[in-house]
Design a protein around this motif. Structure first.
Motif, PDB file in Angstrom:
ATOM      1  N   UNK A 111     -34.650  51.839  -8.917  1.00  0.00           N
ATOM      2  CA  UNK A 111     -34.861  52.882  -9.911  1.00  0.00           C
ATOM      3  C   UNK A 111     -35.895  52.436 -10.939  1.00  0.00           C
ATOM      4  N   UNK A 112     -36.772  53.357 -11.304  1.00  0.00           N
ATOM      5  CA  UNK A 112     -37.713  53.150 -12.403  1.00  0.00           C
ATOM      6  C   UNK A 112     -37.234  54.017 -13.562  1.00  0.00           C
ATOM      7  N   UNK A 113     -37.065  53.415 -14.738  1.00  0.00           N
ATOM      8  CA  UNK A 113     -36.565  54.139 -15.904  1.00  0.00           C
ATOM      9  C   UNK A 113     -37.699  54.275 -16.909  1.00  0.00           C
ATOM     10  N   UNK A 114     -38.019  55.522 -17.260  1.00  0.00           N
ATOM     11  CA  UNK A 114     -39.078  55.811 -18.212  1.00  0.00           C
ATOM     12  C   UNK A 114     -38.458  56.461 -19.433  1.00  0.00           C
ATOM     13  N   UNK A 115     -38.652  55.842 -20.584  1.00  0.00           N
ATOM     14  CA  UNK A 115     -38.062  56.373 -21.813  1.00  0.00           C
ATOM     15  C   UNK A 115     -39.014  56.240 -22.980  1.00  0.00           C
ATOM     16  N   UNK A 116     -38.545  56.570 -24.183  1.00  0.00           N
ATOM     17  CA  UNK A 116     -39.400  56.444 -25.359  1.00  0.00           C
ATOM     18  C   UNK A 116     -39.806  54.987 -25.581  1.00  0.00           C
ATOM     19  N   UNK A 117     -40.833  54.792 -26.348  1.00  0.00           N
ATOM     20  CA  UNK A 117     -41.351  53.451 -26.605  1.00  0.00           C
ATOM     21  C   UNK A 117     -40.260  52.569 -27.197  1.00  0.00           C
ATOM     22  N   UNK A 118     -40.049  51.424 -26.574  1.00  0.00           N
ATOM     23  CA  UNK A 118     -39.042  50.486 -27.043  1.00  0.00           C
ATOM     24  C   UNK A 118     -39.443  49.920 -28.404  1.00  0.00           C
ATOM     25  N   UNK A 119     -38.459  49.524 -29.176  1.00  0.00           N
ATOM     26  CA  UNK A 119     -38.715  48.986 -30.504  1.00  0.00           C
ATOM     27  C   UNK A 119     -39.539  47.709 -30.439  1.00  0.00           C
ATOM     28  N   UNK A 120     -39.220  46.852 -29.475  1.00  0.00           N
ATOM     29  CA  UNK A 120     -39.930  45.585 -29.315  1.00  0.00           C
ATOM     30  C   UNK A 120     -40.531  45.508 -27.915  1.00  0.00           C
ATOM     31  N   UNK A 121     -41.657  44.849 -27.794  1.00  0.00           N
ATOM     32  CA  UNK A 121     -42.282  44.649 -26.486  1.00  0.00           C
ATOM     33  C   UNK A 121     -41.486  43.596 -25.729  1.00  0.00           C
ATOM     34  N   UNK A 122     -41.016  43.927 -24.560  1.00  0.00           N
ATOM     35  CA  UNK A 122     -40.254  43.007 -23.724  1.00  0.00           C
ATOM     36  C   UNK A 122     -41.143  42.506 -22.600  1.00  0.00           C
ATOM     37  N   UNK A 123     -40.933  41.287 -22.138  1.00  0.00           N
ATOM     38  CA  UNK A 123     -41.815  40.740 -21.102  1.00  0.00           C
ATOM     39  C   UNK A 123     -41.729  41.445 -19.748  1.00  0.00           C
ATOM     40  N   UNK A 124     -40.586  42.047 -19.404  1.00  0.00           N
ATOM     41  CA  UNK A 124     -40.442  42.677 -18.085  1.00  0.00           C
ATOM     42  C   UNK A 124     -40.491  44.197 -18.155  1.00  0.00           C
ATOM     43  N   UNK A 125     -41.031  44.719 -19.244  1.00  0.00           N
ATOM     44  CA  UNK A 125     -41.195  46.162 -19.416  1.00  0.00           C
ATOM     45  C   UNK A 125     -42.685  46.470 -19.531  1.00  0.00           C
ATOM     46  N   UNK A 126     -43.022  47.706 -19.258  1.00  0.00           N
ATOM     47  CA  UNK A 126     -44.413  48.130 -19.305  1.00  0.00           C
ATOM     48  C   UNK A 126     -44.537  49.288 -20.278  1.00  0.00           C
ATOM     49  N   UNK A 127     -45.440  49.166 -21.232  1.00  0.00           N
ATOM     50  CA  UNK A 127     -45.712  50.244 -22.175  1.00  0.00           C
ATOM     51  C   UNK A 127     -46.786  51.131 -21.570  1.00  0.00           C
ATOM     52  N   UNK A 128     -46.566  52.441 -21.617  1.00  0.00           N
ATOM     53  CA  UNK A 128     -47.505  53.390 -21.015  1.00  0.00           C
ATOM     54  C   UNK A 128     -47.949  54.424 -22.043  1.00  0.00           C
ATOM     55  N   UNK A 129     -49.198  54.883 -21.906  1.00  0.00           N
ATOM     56  CA  UNK A 129     -49.697  55.977 -22.731  1.00  0.00           C
ATOM     57  C   UNK A 129     -49.128  57.288 -22.175  1.00  0.00           C
TER      58      UNK A 129
END
Length: 129
Positions: A28-46
Motif C-alpha cells: 500500500x502507498x499512503x498519500x496524506x497531508x504534508x507531515x510535520x517533520x521530514x522523515x527519511x523513509x517518506x517522500x514529500x510531493x508537490x
C-alpha cells in the motif's frame, strides 16, 4: 528563513504539499497531508505529483485527504526571518571615506618579511612598533 520543503521528485523545485509513505507488508502507498517533520523513509510531493501518483501493479493507493492539497502557511520563524531580511535590505550601506592623499607620504616602508611590512614613523624617524 527556515528551509521550505521541496518535492522529492528529481528536478522538481515546487513546494511540497503532501507526504507519501509505503507500507510494504500490505503493498500500500499512503498519500496524506504534508507531515510535520521530514522523515527519511517518506517522500514529500508537490500538488502536481501528488495528483498524478500511480502505484505499481498489485499495490493500492490510500489517499488520506481527497481533493486539493494546499501548501502549509508560513511559520512564525519564517515571518521573523523575512522581517529581518527586509530590515537588513533597508539599512543604508556604510559610506566609504575618500582616500587620504597624505597617507602614503606619512609612513615609509623600511623592510618586508613575507606579507608583513615594517614602516618608519614619519615624525620620529624610527620603525613603528
Amino acid at each position: 528563513m527556515s528551509g521550505v520543503r521541496r518535492c522529492s521528485r528529481t528536478a522538481c523545485q515546487r513546494v511540497a504539499v503532501a507526504t507519501l509513505t509505503y507500507v510494504y507488508s500490505d503493498s500500500t502507498a499512503v498519500l496524506g497531508p504534508l507531515a510535520t517533520y521530514a522523515e527519511p523513509h517518506c517522500y514529500d510531493l508537490c500538488a502536481v505529483h501528488a495528483e498524478r501518483l500511480t502505484a505499481p501493479r498489485g499495490w493500492e493507493i490510500v489517499r488520506l485527504s481527497p481533493g486539493e492539497f494546499t501548501p502549509p502557511p508560513p511559520s512564525h520563524d519564517d515571518l521573523l526571518a523575512l522581517a529581518d531580511a527586509v530590515r537588513e535590505a533597508a539599512r543604508p550601506a556604510p559610506r566609504e571615506l575618500p582616500p587620504d592623499p597624505d597617507a602614503e607620504r606619512s609612513s615609509v616602508e623600511v623592510g618586508r618579511r613575507g606579507h608583513l611590512r615594517v614602516l618608519r614613523d614619519p615624525v620620529l624617524g624610527e620603525p613603528l612598533p
